[in-house]
Scaffold this motif. Structure first.
Motif, short mmCIF file in Angstrom:
data_model
loop_
_atom_site.label_atom_id
_atom_site.label_comp_id
_atom_site.label_asym_id
_atom_site.label_seq_id
_atom_site.Cartn_x
_atom_site.Cartn_y
_atom_site.Cartn_z
N GLU A 278 83.66 19.88 40.93
CA GLU A 278 83.58 19.21 42.32
C GLU A 278 84.77 18.82 42.76
O GLU A 278 84.76 18.40 43.79
CB GLU A 278 82.31 18.40 42.10
CG GLU A 278 80.97 19.03 41.86
CD GLU A 278 79.90 17.64 42.09
OE1 GLU A 278 80.23 16.68 42.16
OE2 GLU A 278 78.77 18.28 41.86
N LEU A 279 85.75 18.78 41.97
CA LEU A 279 87.04 18.12 42.28
C LEU A 279 88.26 19.15 42.36
O LEU A 279 88.07 19.98 41.54
CB LEU A 279 87.35 16.93 41.27
CG LEU A 279 86.35 16.06 41.01
CD1 LEU A 279 86.86 15.01 39.99
CD2 LEU A 279 85.98 14.98 42.40
N ASN A 280 89.30 18.83 43.01
CA ASN A 280 90.31 19.83 43.12
C ASN A 280 91.19 19.24 41.89
O ASN A 280 90.98 18.52 41.19
CB ASN A 280 91.27 19.87 44.40
CG ASN A 280 91.58 18.42 44.91
OD1 ASN A 280 91.79 17.53 43.93
ND2 ASN A 280 91.50 18.22 46.04
N ALA A 281 92.31 19.84 41.62
CA ALA A 281 93.23 19.82 40.49
C ALA A 281 93.78 18.53 40.54
O ALA A 281 94.00 17.71 39.48
CB ALA A 281 94.49 20.72 40.47
N ALA A 282 94.34 17.89 41.75
CA ALA A 282 94.69 16.61 41.73
C ALA A 282 93.80 15.55 41.62
O ALA A 282 94.15 14.62 40.91
CB ALA A 282 95.30 16.13 43.07
N GLU A 283 92.57 15.72 42.01
CA GLU A 283 91.29 14.63 41.55
C GLU A 283 90.97 14.85 40.15
O GLU A 283 90.76 13.62 39.56
CB GLU A 283 90.42 15.14 42.59
CG GLU A 283 90.37 14.70 44.11
CD GLU A 283 89.36 15.39 44.88
OE1 GLU A 283 89.07 14.77 45.97
OE2 GLU A 283 88.67 16.29 44.60
#
Length: 463
Positions: A278-283
């Motif tokens: 549910e999160l992108n790479a940065a998150e």
């Protein structure tokens, strides 16, 4: 030790002379092991017996203690039924361990030896009924079978054999001598007082050394757990490095992935990194950096605890050596004054959980809601998480060890969750048990609030 039949016989002869024509003034006690009995002789002189019980063994002593009104307010009056009663006669069986003082109203005061079952009893006149016993823990004495001391049956055989007593300091006691002194009641009392002094010294020494050994064992467990946790953190992959690798390879990490295969520039190998879909790479990288921050805090706290525990261990070992080498009360006083033998030096509040051990397994118990959240971040995904169902309480973590958790260990951990909850007064408490990986923390949730994806219920039985 001093309950041989010939010693009772010597005391009976002494009391017949000392109390001839006298009466009982009263009894007083200040604890369960000491009884004072005051008599007045026919010459109006006072004579006080101090009855001492050491591990249940009755010892007869004399005392010069004078009691005032304050003593009577603080103490417990004993054997009031025979106060001011004249003494009729004193009876004993030379071959047995008892003395009976009969009063003019025919009530009987019995000194019963019988090893660790010693007691002082008050008996109704010519009746099997017992009116009072001093050592209330000896409940069987209410049904004590009294020897027959009536005129027709109270004639006893004279003393046939004297068994010599040998004390630990090689002092010999018999009817002829007490050590290098001739046998007499005053010399016997002095020998008994010396014995009591040593008894209490060794008892105090044993209590202090036993407590210190328990504290040492507990501190060593704390130190072992802290070092083990530090080693676990040191040997696993750094969360900061994993966050760095995600950012470095962010261009190749697609949204929705549960894991990513990336190049590890620390080792020049390809590795898998777990992701939150549910999160992108940065998150995802920020999530690992957050774990790294918590990891750093935990390491600092663990290192502080190791330092403090080592210092406490060194102090405790020094105290234990002092206690073991002590030969007199003076050597024990510093330990008693500092309460080293009574209470454990307080450990710093460095971890958010309490640690207990059960059958080789480690159990964490959260200290408060904020600590529950911290503990959740510190444990591993296959640790077992427990919490009392539908009530407020501490989170409990059963650390993973081996392939499976034994049911008896799960039951014990569930009891800890129940005891540390609002349901602790119930007899049966339902407790949620699930692996840590099935417990999540909702965004912006209050301290201690979690979501449980998969759960089982364990009934915790409380006494």
């Amino acid at each position: 030790m001093f309950s041989a039949n010939w010693i009772y016989n010597a005391w009976a002869d002494h009391l017949r002379q000392a109390l001839n024509g006298g009466c009982f003034e009263g009894g007083l006690s200040f604890d369960k092991d000491t009884l004072y009995l005051r008599f007045a002789s026919n010459s109006k002189a006072y004579f006080t017996l101090e009855i001492k019980f050491l591990d249940g063994h009755l010892m007869i002593l004399t005392s010069d203690r004078v009691f005032d009104s304050t003593d009577y307010r603080k103490g417990i009056v004993q054997f009031k039924e025979i106060e001011n009663q004249p003494i009729y006669k004193i009876v004993n069986n030379p071959s047995d361990r008892w003395i009976c003082i009969i009063f003019s109203n025919r009530m009987e005061l019995w000194f019963k030896g019988f090893g660790k079952y010693g007691n002082v009893l008050l008996r109704k006149p010519q009746s099997p009924e017992t009116l009072q016993i001093f050592r209330l823990s000896q409940k069987s004495d209410w049904e004590f079978q009294y020897p027959d001391i009536t005129e027709n049956h109270g004639q006893f055989e004279p003393l046939q054999e004297v068994q010599q007593i040998e004390l630990s300091n090689e002092t010999e006691i018999n009817l002829v001598k007490i050590g290098d002194l001739p046998f007499s009641i005053p010399n016997l009392v002095e020998a008994q007082l010396q014995f009591i002094k040593k008894y209490y010294f060794y008892q105090a020494k044993q209590n202090i050394t036993s407590n210190l050994e328990k504290k040492l064992k507990h501190l060593k467990k704390i130190l072992l757990e802290a070092n083990k946790r530090l080693a676990d953190i040191e040997n696993r992959r750094s969360n900061k490095e994993l966050g760095d690798l995600i950012l470095t390879n962010a261009h190749s990490i697609k949204p929705g992935l549960t894991k990513a295969l990336v190049t590890d520039y620390y080792t020049d190998q390809r590795i898998w990194i777990k992701l939150n879909p549910e999160l992108n790479a940065a998150e995802n990288a920020r999530k690992y950096y957050g774990k790294a921050k918590n990891e750093f805090i935990e390491i600092s706290k663990l290192q502080e605890q190791v330092t403090v525990t080592k210092k406490s261990l060194a102090q405790m070992e020094t105290s234990l050596n002092s206690a073991l080498s002590a030969t007199e009360f003076k050597s024990l006083k510093p330990l008693q004054k500092s309460n080293v033998g009574k209470s454990e030096p307080k450990q710093p509040d460095t971890l958010p959980y309490k640690i207990i051990e059960f059958q080789g397994f480690t159990i964490w118990i959260g200290k408060n809601n904020k600590a529950n959240d911290q503990m959740l971040k510190l444990c591993l995904k296959n640790d077992l998480w427990l919490h009392a169902k539908d009530v407020a309480g501490s989170h409990v973590i059963l650390r993973k060890k081996g392939a499976e958790f034994p049911q008896v260990v799960i039951d014990f951990a569930a009891q800890q969750a129940a005891k540390n909850s609002k349901a602790k007064t119930q007899h049966v408490v339902p407790v949620i048990a699930t692996l840590r990986k099935f417990v999540s923390k909702p965004k912006n949730a209050a301290f201690g609030e979690v979501n449980v994806i998969k759960e089982e219920i364990v009934d915790a039985f409380l006494k």
